[in-house]
Motif scaffolding. Structure first.
Motif, short mmCIF file in Angstrom:
data_model
loop_
_atom_site.label_atom_id
_atom_site.label_comp_id
_atom_site.label_asym_id
_atom_site.label_seq_id
_atom_site.Cartn_x
_atom_site.Cartn_y
_atom_site.Cartn_z
N GLU A 76 0.84 -1.20 0.00
CA GLU A 76 0.00 0.00 0.00
C GLU A 76 0.88 1.24 0.00
OE1 GLU A 76 -3.65 -2.01 2.63
OE2 GLU A 76 -2.47 -0.35 3.45
N TRP A 77 0.54 2.19 -0.88
CA TRP A 77 1.32 3.42 -1.02
C TRP A 77 0.39 4.61 -0.95
CZ3 TRP A 77 3.58 5.55 -6.20
CH2 TRP A 77 4.37 6.68 -5.92
N ASP A 78 0.62 5.44 0.07
CA ASP A 78 -0.10 6.71 0.18
C ASP A 78 0.65 7.73 -0.67
OD1 ASP A 78 -1.72 5.42 2.02
OD2 ASP A 78 -0.52 6.09 3.72
N VAL A 79 0.26 7.83 -1.94
CA VAL A 79 0.97 8.71 -2.85
C VAL A 79 0.88 10.15 -2.37
CG1 VAL A 79 1.18 9.45 -5.26
CG2 VAL A 79 0.40 7.13 -4.72
N THR A 80 -0.32 10.55 -1.99
CA THR A 80 -0.55 11.84 -1.33
C THR A 80 -1.56 11.59 -0.22
OG1 THR A 80 -2.40 12.49 -2.76
CG2 THR A 80 -0.17 13.05 -3.53
N ASP A 81 -1.93 12.65 0.47
CA ASP A 81 -2.92 12.50 1.54
C ASP A 81 -4.26 12.01 1.00
OD1 ASP A 81 -1.08 13.28 3.40
OD2 ASP A 81 -1.78 15.36 3.50
N ASN A 82 -4.54 12.29 -0.27
CA ASN A 82 -5.85 11.91 -0.81
C ASN A 82 -5.75 10.94 -1.99
OD1 ASN A 82 -4.73 13.73 -2.56
ND2 ASN A 82 -6.48 15.14 -2.59
N PHE A 83 -4.60 10.29 -2.17
CA PHE A 83 -4.43 9.34 -3.26
C PHE A 83 -3.67 8.11 -2.74
CE2 PHE A 83 -2.18 8.39 -7.53
CZ PHE A 83 -3.16 7.44 -7.85
N GLN A 84 -4.34 6.94 -2.78
CA GLN A 84 -3.74 5.70 -2.29
C GLN A 84 -3.79 4.63 -3.37
OE1 GLN A 84 -6.41 7.07 -0.24
NE2 GLN A 84 -4.81 8.36 0.66
N ILE A 85 -2.77 3.77 -3.38
CA ILE A 85 -2.68 2.65 -4.30
C ILE A 85 -2.40 1.38 -3.51
CG2 ILE A 85 -1.34 1.60 -6.18
CD1 ILE A 85 -0.80 4.37 -7.25
N ARG A 86 -3.12 0.32 -3.85
CA ARG A 86 -2.85 -0.98 -3.24
C ARG A 86 -2.64 -2.02 -4.34
NH1 ARG A 86 -6.49 -5.27 0.28
NH2 ARG A 86 -4.71 -6.30 1.27
N VAL A 87 -1.54 -2.77 -4.25
CA VAL A 87 -1.24 -3.85 -5.17
C VAL A 87 -1.28 -5.15 -4.37
CG1 VAL A 87 0.44 -4.82 -6.79
CG2 VAL A 87 0.21 -2.34 -6.56
N ALA A 88 -1.94 -6.17 -4.91
CA ALA A 88 -2.05 -7.43 -4.19
C ALA A 88 -1.95 -8.59 -5.18
CB ALA A 88 -3.38 -7.52 -3.43
N GLY A 89 -1.39 -9.68 -4.71
CA GLY A 89 -1.30 -10.90 -5.51
C GLY A 89 -1.51 -12.11 -4.63
N ASP A 90 -2.08 -13.16 -5.19
CA ASP A 90 -2.29 -14.37 -4.42
C ASP A 90 -2.04 -15.59 -5.30
OD1 ASP A 90 -5.18 -15.54 -5.34
OD2 ASP A 90 -5.24 -13.36 -5.35
N TYR A 91 -1.73 -16.70 -4.63
CA TYR A 91 -1.41 -17.96 -5.33
C TYR A 91 -1.86 -19.11 -4.46
CZ TYR A 91 1.35 -21.82 -7.23
OH TYR A 91 1.75 -23.03 -7.74
N MET A 92 -2.44 -20.14 -5.10
CA MET A 92 -2.83 -21.34 -4.39
C MET A 92 -2.53 -22.55 -5.25
SD MET A 92 -5.19 -23.98 -4.06
CE MET A 92 -6.69 -23.50 -4.92
N ASN A 93 -1.94 -23.57 -4.63
CA ASN A 93 -1.67 -24.82 -5.33
C ASN A 93 -2.21 -25.97 -4.49
OD1 ASN A 93 -0.61 -26.56 -7.31
ND2 ASN A 93 1.24 -26.88 -6.12
N ASP A 94 -3.11 -26.74 -5.08
CA ASP A 94 -3.72 -27.87 -4.40
C ASP A 94 -3.25 -29.16 -5.06
OD1 ASP A 94 -5.29 -29.80 -3.23
OD2 ASP A 94 -7.16 -28.66 -3.39
N GLU A 95 -2.42 -29.91 -4.34
CA GLU A 95 -1.91 -31.18 -4.84
C GLU A 95 -2.52 -32.36 -4.10
OE1 GLU A 95 2.34 -30.98 -4.66
OE2 GLU A 95 2.49 -29.69 -6.43
N SER A 96 -3.69 -32.14 -3.50
CA SER A 96 -4.40 -33.23 -2.85
C SER A 96 -4.75 -34.31 -3.88
CB SER A 96 -5.68 -32.72 -2.19
OG SER A 96 -5.44 -31.57 -1.40
N ASN A 97 -4.89 -35.53 -3.39
CA ASN A 97 -5.33 -36.60 -4.29
C ASN A 97 -6.73 -36.32 -4.80
OD1 ASN A 97 -2.94 -37.96 -3.72
ND2 ASN A 97 -3.87 -39.16 -2.07
N ALA A 98 -7.06 -36.96 -5.91
CA ALA A 98 -8.42 -36.84 -6.44
C ALA A 98 -9.41 -37.34 -5.42
CB ALA A 98 -8.55 -37.63 -7.73
N ARG A 99 -10.48 -36.58 -5.19
CA ARG A 99 -11.54 -36.98 -4.26
C ARG A 99 -12.51 -37.87 -5.02
NH1 ARG A 99 -14.28 -32.94 0.03
NH2 ARG A 99 -12.05 -32.66 0.34
#
Length: 788
Positions: free
Chosen positions: A241-264
């Motif tokens: 999160e970056w508060d560019v100015t008092d009235n301008f904010q930017i948020r960058v987010a990333g996520d990852y999930m890997n499921d190697e469970s056996n077949a149900r």
């Protein structure tokens, strides 16, 4: 003491209207005794109307569960939220580990095939997940989860016709933070979850979380030797999160999930129906004899978002949400759950989506609202083989290790989506007590589709490492269609006093039309009886139209007894039209009178009426009951729904026939409910002063049907009982917990396959398909957590 007992009894009487919606502010178990005033039920802030509001002021049926509450109840995956939400079904789809089947108030989508979309919108930090694959989210580092019931077409768009579920992750702190938890439990469960954030300057913060969830299987695959219902999931999340100015904010987010469970794999509910084998029903519901192993089960999900917010002035702010997501999965789906290659379906799913939403928010003295525009481009591919023996091959099979050289029917289906919409929703305060909200959304939705079906001999196709040789193409379809819709909303809110809200709302929603990615053009009937099946008739057969719902709701929300009881009561009536009914029909490919494969046939055959009542409440039932700082809280949720088809058209002998009186609304129990009790008290262990918190949850689901036609895989009513205990030393950063789920060890089906005809003979393949998939058995977990 007597006065406190009187308070307790007064709250119990008040709780006759109880139902625990949402999350109320809970004190940390390690905190020093709080002042009496601080123990009152606090304000719950939600963003159901795309702006921050007090839950009790929102003219919608919304449940909001805080991350602390979910952790206290031991909730690990998104589907468990249905335990504490009335008229909500969230289940792991059949034959998968993380594809979600979601229903709210009788509206949803059962079929998890890639290319179909749910009637319940799933959102992660305001990013819409366009497909159900990978939507059984792990609950970690979460601020809250909101469940919005009823159509949300104006503010959330297409495919929120039943409602929406919002997964909101924790924001980053201006101070260094770190949280970690380790857990060990039944079936060798071993979990590690950690998250933290750190400010790198006064205006820039970074943070992230990671989670590893592992567990042995509840059962065993007696053919392959693999564990069945095991878990092997890794998940990561990073943000800045970056508060560019008092009235301008930017948020960058990333996520990852890997499921190697056996077949149900599923549990057969009947013995095999074709000689020479004799496989009786297994005694353990989690055991299987599924022999398909040509691909491994694996699902990988990743995504990223960029959110920018700019405050123009005290009244106007701008927000833009840009996001990209993709997932890919392979799965061996053994329909008959036997070693013979009879309706064995190895499958590959891929999805990707790019979306952008721009919002202009206005906040004035009497007028508040939002104007926005949304764009989504998405693509979904699926390819799967249906491996089958002919009758002769099955009779000559010697043992389960014989290489499959039989017949394969392959389907490749692609569905592309390009959609855009514009929307506006404003609330005007006529005076201090009365306000009116008006909103609408216009959507244009374009679908393109390619469906190719080929037949192979000699084994599975090259997609799955087989040596099968293509011998024919039975379907080759390309089509496109545009749909448009306008979804309005009107709401009237009246506040006779500050702590009471009465509202009446009309809302409309729609679920987009599309093409069935499993369809087969050769099945197209001659609709106009002209003697020739035209391309337009083929397109009409492969396509299904949008479905719509008109919803009427009245409700009352209150905060009473000196903020000791929060209550929400809602009654709703929904007119559900052009209901999309996905189904499968057998296909006789070689003309021997046996259905060797299946094809999808999705129609708008249904119309239904849905009405019901929901109660949710939280209550402080007592304080200072046995010492100077203990307290006793409760939450209750109750949902009732009457869901009936008014029309369900089926072609019988070439004649359209209404079978509404023989059909039921799937995955919609008449009654749902939960009771949650929390007791917090000082408690010393080994001369260490601390606090003990006990959470007990009892949840109930009535009878429910997996499909529109009642069958043997339907589930009777059942009750689940969970209990968790947490202790934390005063002034310490360490906490210890012990939890038990499904303490009565209920065995309950959450999904299944049924391909038997009316007399119980195989309607697909030779062995007969009637299999079930089950919820978790009784488990215990010991956890240790650390907070910095």
């Amino acid at each position: 003491m007597a006065g406190n007992l009187n308070k307790f009894m007064l709250a119990v009487l008040a709780a006759s209207a109880l139902t625990p919606v949402a999350a109320f502010a809970q004190e940390d178990a390690a905190a020093e005794p709080a002042a009496q005033e601080d123990r009152r039920l606090g304000t719950v802030v939600v963003t159901a109307q795309r702006r921050e509001e007090n839950l009790l002021d929102v003219p919608l049926s919304v449940s909001a569960f805080s991350g602390d509450l979910l952790a206290g109840l031991g909730v690990q995956t998104l589907d468990e939220v249905a335990k504490i939400s009335p008229n909500v079904t969230l289940e792991v789809s059949r034959g998968t580990n993380n594809t979600l089947s979601a229903f709210i108030r009788g509206v949803g989508q059962q079929d998890p095939v890639s290319g179909f979309e749910s009637g319940v919108g799933i959102y992660v930090d305001d990013v819409y997940l366009n497909r159900p694959q990978g939507a059984v989210l792990e609950v970690y580092d979460v601020e809250r989860i909101e469940v919005l019931r009823g159509p949300q077409g104006t503010l959330y768009g297409r495919n929120t016709i039943g409602g929406a579920v919002k997964y909101v992750t924790r924001g980053l702190s201006d101070e260094p933070t770190f949280k970690a938890r380790g857990a060990y439990g039944s079936y060798a469960q071993a979990d590690i979850v950690a998250s933290g954030s750190i400010p790198l300057s006064d205006t820039f913060r970074v943070g992230g979380g990671l989670a590893f969830f592992t567990r042995d299987g509840f059962g065993e695959n007696l053919i392959t030797g693999e564990e069945n219902y095991n878990k092997d999931v890794a998940a990561y999340r990073l943000s800045a999160e970056w508060d560019v100015t008092d009235n301008f904010q930017i948020r960058v987010a990333g996520d990852y999930m890997n499921d190697e469970s056996n077949a149900r794999q599923g549990h057969r509910l009947i013995p095999d129906l074709s000689p020479p084998f004799q496989y009786p029903v297994l005694s353990n519901e989690y055991d299987t004899r599924a022999g398909l192993d040509v691909v491994k089960q694996n699902v990988e999900v990743k995504g990223g978002s960029l959110v920018a917010e700019y405050e123009v002035n005290d009244r106007i702010s701008l927000k833009n949400i840009l996001a990209y997501r993709e997932d890919e999965g392979t799965s061996p789906i053994d329909f008959d759950s036997l070693p013979a290659v009879d309706v064995d379906v190895p499958a590959i799913y891929t999805n990707d989506q790019l979306s952008n939403e721009f919002q202009i928010n206005y906040s004035g003295d009497r007028l508040n609202g939002i104007i926005g525009a949304y764009y989504l481009e998405a693509n979904s591919d699926t390819v799967f083989d249906v491996g089958l023996f002919t009758t002769g091959q099955l009779l000559n099979l010697i043992n389960s290790t014989t290489a499959f050289t039989g017949f394969t029917a392959q389907t490749f289906g692609e569905v592309g989506t390009e959609t855009w919409s514009v929307f506006a929703d404003f609330t005007f305060d006529i005076n201090d007590k009365l306000s009116v909200a008006v909103g609408g959304r216009y959507t244009e939705d374009e679908r393109t589709s390619t469906v190719i079906r080929r037949n192979y001999v000699g084994g599975f196709s090259q997609f799955f490492g087989g040596s099968g040789v293509p011998i024919s193409t039975s379907s080759n379809f390309n089509g496109s269609e545009k749909f448009d819709d306008f979804s309005p909303r009107v709401s009237l809110t009246y506040k006779p006093v500050d702590e009471h809200t009465l509202y009446a709302t009309y809302a409309q929603g729609f679920k987009g039309g599309s093409f069935d990615p499993r369809g087969q053009t050769s099945l197209t009937p001659d609709f106009d009886q002209s003697g020739t099946v035209t391309p337009d008739e083929v397109k009409a057969f492969m396509m299904f139209e949008p479905e719509e719902v008109d919803s009427y709701e009245i409700g009352w929300k209150s905060n009473t007894f000196d903020r000791r009881v929060q209550t929400s009561i809602a009654g709703f009536y929904m007119d559900y039209k052009d209901v999309q009914i996905p189904g499968s029909v057998g296909v006789d490919i070689d003309g021997d009178g046996i259905f060797e494969s299946f094809a999808g046939v999705t129609t708008n055959a249904g119309a239904a009426t849905l009405w019901g009542v929901e109660l949710e409440s939280n209550a402080q039932l007592g304080e200072e009951l046995f010492n100077d700082s203990d307290y006793f809280n409760a939450g209750l949720s109750v949902g009732y729904i009457n869901a009936e088809y008014d029309e369900f058209i089926t072609i019988i002998g070439g004649v359209p026939t209404n079978l509404a009186d023989q059909r039921v609304v799937q995955n919609t129990p008449e009654w749902t409910g939960s009771l949650r009790l929390t007791y917090d008290t000082p408690f010393n262990i080994l001369l260490k002063e601390g606090r003990l918190t006990i959470n007990q949850l009892t949840s109930y689901r009535g009878d429910s049907s997996q499909f529109e036609i009642p069958s043997a895989i339907d589930q009777e009513a059942y009750t689940l009982v969970d209990l968790s205990i947490r202790w934390k030393e005063n002034g310490s950063r360490w906490g210890f917990s012990l939890s038990g789920k499904n303490l009565t060890d209920e065995r309950y089906r959450v999904s299944g396959y049924n391909f038997l005809n009316a007399v119980g003979a195989p309607a697909l393949g030779l062995e007969g398909v009637l299999t079930g998939f089950y919820g978790d058995p009784r488990t215990f977990t010991f956890g240790v957590d650390y907070n910095f």
